[in-house]
Enzyme design. Structure first.
Site, PDB file in Angstrom:
ATOM      1  N   ASP A   9       0.880  -1.155   0.000  1.00 33.17           N
ATOM      2  CA  ASP A   9       0.000   0.000   0.000  1.00 33.17           C
ATOM      3  C   ASP A   9       0.933   1.224   0.000  1.00 33.17           C
ATOM      4  OD1 ASP A   9      -2.322   1.661   0.531  1.00 33.17           O
ATOM      5  OD2 ASP A   9      -1.568   1.811   2.586  1.00 33.17           O
ATOM      6  N   ASP A  11      -0.079   5.122   0.857  1.00 34.96           N
ATOM      7  CA  ASP A  11      -0.303   6.108   1.931  1.00 34.96           C
ATOM      8  C   ASP A  11      -0.256   5.433   3.300  1.00 34.96           C
ATOM      9  OD1 ASP A  11      -0.971   8.349   0.175  1.00 34.96           O
ATOM     10  OD2 ASP A  11      -2.825   7.289  -0.248  1.00 34.96           O
ATOM     11  N   GLY A  46      -7.609   3.827   2.745  1.00 37.79           N
ATOM     12  CA  GLY A  46      -7.756   2.768   1.740  1.00 37.79           C
ATOM     13  C   GLY A  46      -8.961   2.925   0.839  1.00 37.79           C
ATOM     14  N   ARG A  49     -11.549   8.586  -2.915  1.00 38.97           N
ATOM     15  CA  ARG A  49     -11.783   9.993  -2.537  1.00 38.97           C
ATOM     16  C   ARG A  49     -13.282  10.261  -2.322  1.00 38.97           C
ATOM     17  NH1 ARG A  49      -9.377  13.590  -6.963  1.00 38.97           N
ATOM     18  NH2 ARG A  49      -7.644  12.178  -6.539  1.00 38.97           N
ATOM     19  N   ARG A 117      -5.508   8.073  -6.637  1.00 42.66           N
ATOM     20  CA  ARG A 117      -5.322   8.556  -8.006  1.00 42.66           C
ATOM     21  C   ARG A 117      -4.088   9.463  -8.091  1.00 42.66           C
ATOM     22  NH1 ARG A 117      -9.920   7.565 -10.964  1.00 42.66           N
ATOM     23  NH2 ARG A 117      -9.351   9.159 -12.473  1.00 42.66           N
ATOM     24  N   ASN A 118      -3.454   9.725  -6.933  1.00 42.74           N
ATOM     25  CA  ASN A 118      -2.241  10.554  -6.899  1.00 42.74           C
ATOM     26  C   ASN A 118      -0.971   9.709  -6.809  1.00 42.74           C
ATOM     27  OD1 ASN A 118      -3.141  13.464  -6.773  1.00 42.74           O
ATOM     28  ND2 ASN A 118      -4.353  12.632  -5.080  1.00 42.74           N
ATOM     29  N   ASP A 170      -1.690  -0.735   6.052  1.00 46.32           N
ATOM     30  CA  ASP A 170      -1.873  -0.086   7.363  1.00 46.32           C
ATOM     31  C   ASP A 170      -3.345   0.167   7.657  1.00 46.32           C
ATOM     32  OD1 ASP A 170      -2.268   1.937   5.445  1.00 46.32           O
ATOM     33  OD2 ASP A 170      -1.802   3.476   6.935  1.00 46.32           O
TER      34      ASP A 170
END
Ligand code: G6P
Ligand code: MG
Length: 214
Positions: A9, A11, A46, A49, A117-118, A170
């Site tokens: 993952d 972030d 997770g 947006r 998407r970033n 996480d």
């Protein structure tokens, strides 16, 4: 060794962008006078947006049109990206980079599986362009975690079986997604106690031992 690949993952696992998500949502929530705290934010980890926005708006007691929701999600993303643009390769912790390189030296394939998407922007800011063997992200999927789609896509891009792939997460939604996809699962932070976590870990370096044991 039966593990052939590791899917990370992004972030909260590779970098600390989870705190920027929190700050950006908090700005929107404060402006709309909607209560928002770390506990509510934890449910957004997770998930996409727009689904995160739905969680935020649950506390508003108001109805928002689809157009208003899209505007709010765009505004949140603009605030979030203003943090991302300040990131540099120094934001990639040395221990993280070391663990990634050790896993690579163990001949494991490495991938990213993120609902964001970033993802491409973040990997670029961290100096990780082209580092991973595959990147599956929010721009390529229909369903975000807890649906396993993003991890299954990453595994298929790598050409590995989920049962021979370790997913590192996480977030509870990410653990559920990995479990549902048939992956072996390592959990960090909030995810250590999540049912479905096969290996609770404190740091990415712990993965080297786990992969050499399996
Ligand atoms: C990750 C984060 C979530 C975020 C999602 C979409 O999964 O954990 O908190 O909502 O990505 O991120 P994005 O960058 O596309 O807004
Ligand atoms: Mg995460």
């Amino acid at each position: 060794m039966s593990i052939e690949a590791v899917i990370f993952d992004l972030d909260g696992v590779i970098c600390h962008t989870d705190q920027y998500h929190y700050q950006a949502w908090k700005t929107i929530a404060d402006r709309l006078s909607i209560p928002f705290d770390e506990r509510i934010n934890a449910r957004m980890r997770g998930v996409s947006r727009l689904e995160s926005l739905e969680i935020l708006l649950e506390q508003s007691g108001k109805n928002f049109s689809q157009e208003e929701k899209e505007r709010l999600a765009e505004e949140k993303n603009r605030i979030y990206q203003s943090f991302l643009r300040k990131m540099t390769p120094a934001d990639l912790e040395r221990e993280t980079f070391r663990a990634l390189n050790t896993l690579r030296e163990m001949n494991l394939k490495l991938a990213i599986g993120s609902s964001s998407r970033n993802t491409a922007l973040i990997l670029h800011r961290l100096g990780l362009d082209g580092f991973f063997d595959a990147v599956a992200d929010g721009t390529q999927i229909k369903h975000s975690k807890p649906n396993p789609e993003v991890f299954l896509l990453a595994a298929s891009l790598l050409g590995v079986q989920p049962s021979k792939t370790l997913v590192v997460e996480d977030a509870p939604a990410g653990i559920q997604a990995a479990k549902m996809g048939g992956f072996v699962v390592a959990g960090l932070g909030d995810a250590v106690e999540e049912p479905g976590t096969d290996f609770p870990i404190l740091a990415l370096n712990d993965l080297c031992l786990i992969c050499s044991m399996l």
